[in-house]
Design a protein around this motif. Structure first.
Motif, PDB file in Angstrom:
ATOM      1  N   SER A  39       0.850  48.573 -22.656  1.00  0.00           N
ATOM      2  CA  SER A  39       2.142  49.211 -22.859  1.00  0.00           C
ATOM      3  C   SER A  39       1.954  50.607 -23.430  1.00  0.00           C
ATOM      4  CB  SER A  39       3.012  48.383 -23.814  1.00  0.00           C
ATOM      5  OG  SER A  39       4.175  49.108 -24.192  1.00  0.00           O
ATOM      6  N   ASP A  48       9.307  48.775 -21.232  1.00  0.00           N
ATOM      7  CA  ASP A  48       9.684  49.193 -22.592  1.00  0.00           C
ATOM      8  C   ASP A  48       8.796  48.550 -23.657  1.00  0.00           C
ATOM      9  OD1 ASP A  48      10.554  46.576 -22.620  1.00  0.00           O
ATOM     10  OD2 ASP A  48      12.670  47.048 -22.967  1.00  0.00           O
ATOM     11  N   GLU A  52       4.467  52.343 -24.471  1.00  0.00           N
ATOM     12  CA  GLU A  52       5.433  52.438 -25.569  1.00  0.00           C
ATOM     13  C   GLU A  52       4.851  51.959 -26.898  1.00  0.00           C
ATOM     14  OE1 GLU A  52       8.443  53.800 -25.446  1.00  0.00           O
ATOM     15  OE2 GLU A  52       8.091  54.315 -23.343  1.00  0.00           O
ATOM     16  N   THR A  53       4.072  50.886 -26.871  1.00  0.00           N
ATOM     17  CA  THR A  53       3.566  50.308 -28.117  1.00  0.00           C
ATOM     18  C   THR A  53       2.093  50.617 -28.369  1.00  0.00           C
ATOM     19  OG1 THR A  53       2.964  48.224 -27.037  1.00  0.00           O
ATOM     20  CG2 THR A  53       5.207  48.408 -27.921  1.00  0.00           C
TER      21      THR A  53
END
Length: 220
Positions: free
Chosen positions: A29, A83, A31-32
């Motif tokens: 990810s 996300d 995002e993270t």
């Protein structure tokens, strides 16, 4: 090992992880900043029944494993939403009565719910826009379409020429390229119409009918 694709695949870093027996899936990810690896834990007997399959999360900023979760009845090739909030884990490819994908909290690995689709959950891909997850089971000749907002199966794509194995999407998310059993090659499906369009054979690599795996094209 991490490679710089734009620089001719020059290795730029190495992340050391615990011993992983038979890695089955990988996803990350943006995002993270987390990288995930699914792998078989201990196995009991020749039927390969699971005795504690695992999902490992690695913090890429620190190059450190941060947690491991045991998942039953099994794991395989999963996907993380764009996300970075949810993981869809196929659970139990080796049992005809196992039909679930497990929804996990991608930050903690905790189970949130289970989604029933088809026997032999095996592969998962999330669409580029994050709105859909595509579910492939080795006991079914249709590809499941999951709404990631509601976590419900809303449609099926197919039928394909045989039962499904690994798959990939085109960059625009319009088409799926899918490996199927007993084919040296892949099939192409239109994800908008739900129809299978083409059956592509790998030139120079004819089907040789091995006992296992049933697909010699595995991981398009």
């Amino acid at each position: 090992i991490i490679y710089d694709i734009d620089a001719g695949f020059v290795p730029v870093a190495t992340i050391r992880v615990p011993y992983l027996r038979n890695t089955r899936g990988i996803a990350a990810s943006v995002e993270t900043g987390l990288l995930y690896l699914s792998y078989w834990g201990d196995r009991l007997g020749p039927d390969r029944r699971s005795s504690g399959d695992k999902l490992l999360a690695i913090d890429l900023a620190r190059s450190l494993p941060i947690w491991t979760r045991e998942i039953r009845p099994g794991i395989d090739s999963f996907a993380v939403t764009s996300d970075g909030t949810k993981i869809y884990m196929p659970a139990g490819e080796h049992g005809e009565h196992w039909r679930d994908w497990i929804v996990l909290d991608a930050r903690t690995g905790e189970e949130q719910k289970r989604i029933e689709f088809a026997s032999g959950p095996h592969n998962t891909v999330v669409s580029p826009d994050g709105s859909r997850a595509y579910l492939a089971a080795i006991g079914h000749d249709h590809l499941g379409v999951l709404d990631t907002r509601t976590d419900t199966v809303i449609a099926q794509v197919g039928p394909f020429g045989e039962r499904l194995r690994p798959l990939a999407l085109t960059g625009d998310g319009r088409f799926a390229l899918v490996n199927v059993n007993f084919l040296s090659g892949f099939e192409v499906a239109d994800l908008v119409t739900g129809k299978v369009l083409h059956r592509v054979r790998a030139e120079g690599w004819p089907w040789v009918d091995p006992k296992l795996p049933q697909t010699q094209s595995h991981g398009v």
